[in-house]
Design an enzyme around this catalytic site. Structure first.
Site, PDB file in Angstrom:
ATOM      1  N   ASN A   1       4.912 -16.991  -4.831  1.00 46.71           N
ATOM      2  CA  ASN A   1       4.593 -15.561  -4.821  1.00 46.71           C
ATOM      3  C   ASN A   1       4.532 -15.007  -3.402  1.00 46.71           C
ATOM      4  O   ASN A   1       4.900 -13.860  -3.159  1.00 46.71           O
ATOM      5  CB  ASN A   1       3.266 -15.304  -5.538  1.00 46.71           C
ATOM      6  CG  ASN A   1       3.069 -13.834  -5.845  1.00 46.71           C
ATOM      7  OD1 ASN A   1       3.960 -13.192  -6.394  1.00 46.71           O
ATOM      8  ND2 ASN A   1       1.931 -13.292  -5.457  1.00 46.71           N
TER       9      ASN A   1
ATOM     10  N   HIS B   1      -2.352 -16.766   4.595  1.00 47.32           N
ATOM     11  CA  HIS B   1      -1.230 -17.099   3.699  1.00 47.32           C
ATOM     12  C   HIS B   1      -0.205 -15.963   3.608  1.00 47.32           C
ATOM     13  O   HIS B   1       0.876 -16.162   3.055  1.00 47.32           O
ATOM     14  CB  HIS B   1      -1.735 -17.514   2.312  1.00 47.32           C
ATOM     15  CG  HIS B   1      -2.176 -16.391   1.422  1.00 47.32           C
ATOM     16  ND1 HIS B   1      -2.353 -16.554   0.064  1.00 47.32           N
ATOM     17  CD2 HIS B   1      -2.492 -15.086   1.670  1.00 47.32           C
ATOM     18  CE1 HIS B   1      -2.742 -15.415  -0.475  1.00 47.32           C
ATOM     19  NE2 HIS B   1      -2.837 -14.517   0.469  1.00 47.32           N
TER      20      HIS B   1
ATOM     21  N   TYR C   1       0.833  -1.207   0.000  1.00 48.08           N
ATOM     22  CA  TYR C   1       0.000   0.000   0.000  1.00 48.08           C
ATOM     23  C   TYR C   1       0.867   1.256   0.000  1.00 48.08           C
ATOM     24  O   TYR C   1       0.542   2.258   0.619  1.00 48.08           O
ATOM     25  CB  TYR C   1      -0.904   0.007   1.235  1.00 48.08           C
ATOM     26  CG  TYR C   1      -1.899  -1.132   1.308  1.00 48.08           C
ATOM     27  CD1 TYR C   1      -2.264  -1.864   0.179  1.00 48.08           C
ATOM     28  CD2 TYR C   1      -2.489  -1.473   2.522  1.00 48.08           C
ATOM     29  CE1 TYR C   1      -3.187  -2.895   0.251  1.00 48.08           C
ATOM     30  CE2 TYR C   1      -3.427  -2.508   2.608  1.00 48.08           C
ATOM     31  CZ  TYR C   1      -3.757  -3.211   1.459  1.00 48.08           C
ATOM     32  OH  TYR C   1      -4.673  -4.228   1.537  1.00 48.08           O
TER      33      TYR C   1
END
Length: 346
Positions: free
Chosen positions: A303, A256, A148
């Site tokens: 990822n 996760h 962010y």
């Protein structure tokens, strides 16, 4: 892999080596507006018209269009005037911005953010940590501070997550009968797509989106219409602030992001806040217990390495985390799609 044909000519290896080319072709066609233009035109268009409308070179656009034909994202018709291109049905549904099931925003997030982090995958494997410092020259110690890092980046991320729930939300919310739960907290609920899906499926319920103040502000302004009175908001950081009492807590793609210690810490707070008889719904992409796949989830776990502090887990690993927090009667439902559901009860 491993058959004589594979050993004589490594078809799979060659396909894997060009996998990133496939992704970038699709991302680029989305970014340039190819699918949107062809939808709006209502008729097949030639290369020069598409290039002129989108402000690109004709030679570059022709190669991009032909690659999209090869990927079955576009169809081509050869006429006396030349080649005419149109969208395939799957592109109209998933790759145009105006479609309710559009994946455009998650594509753009992958292309402009995830892709850059993956350039440093080898470094992530060597170091065991995310790669925001190398990719964007910002601290990697706070993954969500990095994600962010600007309002524009936060908006891209939130819109991308909403894209995911437009195609996966219903399946995870009907995996179990959640109608007995009337008061729901969606922890880290972001742009509210899952909350909106929830109240459409269970109209007698109310959902409170609990997220950081700046996320809540954007959700109110951009994503959740003010007339949707069954959805309310709670500003806070669920690691550092209290979690209010509710009947059901949804943690979708939350655990996760974090290591086991952080997950245990959060689930213990959720258990303490949860009403007796209530529960927690985990929405995650589950790994097979024997480590055989699914491939998509294994790639997602990579990822998580390059972007977060977490990893993807098996159903047994999530069950163990829930049990450590005090939850019981744990049920697991695989949806057959990207995301699965795990329900624990207090």
């Amino acid at each position: 892999m491993g058959s004589m044909e594979d050993l004589d000519y490594p078809q799979d290896i060659l396909q894997y080596s060009s996998g990133f080319l496939v992704s970038k072709v699709m991302f680029t066609a989305c970014e340039l507006g190819v699918f949107d233009l062809l939808l709006e035109s209502g008729k097949p268009l030639p290369t020069d018209a598409i290039a002129a409308r989108l402000g690109t070179s004709t030679t570059g656009m022709e190669r991009l269009l032909d690659a999209c034909v090869g990927l079955k994202l576009l169809a081509v018709e050869l006429t006396q005037e030349g080649a005419l291109y149109r969208n395939t049905d799957i592109s109209n549904i998933y790759l145009t911005k105006s479609s309710p099931k559009s994946q455009y925003h998650i594509m753009m997030y992958y292309s402009n953010t995830v892709y850059l982090c993956w350039h440093y995958l080898a470094d992530a494997v060597r170091e065991g940590r995310n790669q925001y410092e190398r990719a964007f020259h910002i601290s990697s110690k706070d993954p969500f501070g990095a994600m962010y890092r600007s309002e524009e980046e936060m908006l891209k991320f939130m819109a991308g997550q909403n894209s995911v729930w437009s195609v996966c939300g219903r399946d995870v919310l009907v995996a179990f009968d959640l109608s007995p739960f009337k008061q729901i907290y969606d922890l880290g609920g972001g742009g509210g797509a899952l909350a909106r899906e929830y109240v459409s499926l269970y109209p007698n319920s109310t959902v409170t989106i609990y997220d950081l103040p700046k996320v809540i502000q954007v959700a109110k302004e951009q994503f959740v219409p003010p007339e949707e009175h069954r959805i309310t908001f709670h500003e806070g950081d669920f690691f550092n602030n209290s979690i209010p009492e509710a009947e059901l807590y949804i943690l979708s793609k939350i655990l996760h992001d974090w290591d086991d210690d952080k997950c245990r810490q959060l689930l213990a707070k959720v258990y303490k806040a949860c009403k007796p008889g209530g529960g927690v719904l985990l929405v995650e992409s589950l790994l097979n217990e024997d480590k055989s796949g699914p491939l998509e989830t294994q790639l997602y776990s990579m990822n998580m390495l390059v972007q977060t502090e977490g990893k993807e887990r098996t159903a047994a690993e999530y069950s163990k985390l829930l049990e450590a927090a005090g939850f019981g009667e744990i049920q697991v439902k695989r949806t057959g799609k990207l995301y699965d559901a795990v329900l624990g009860r207090k």
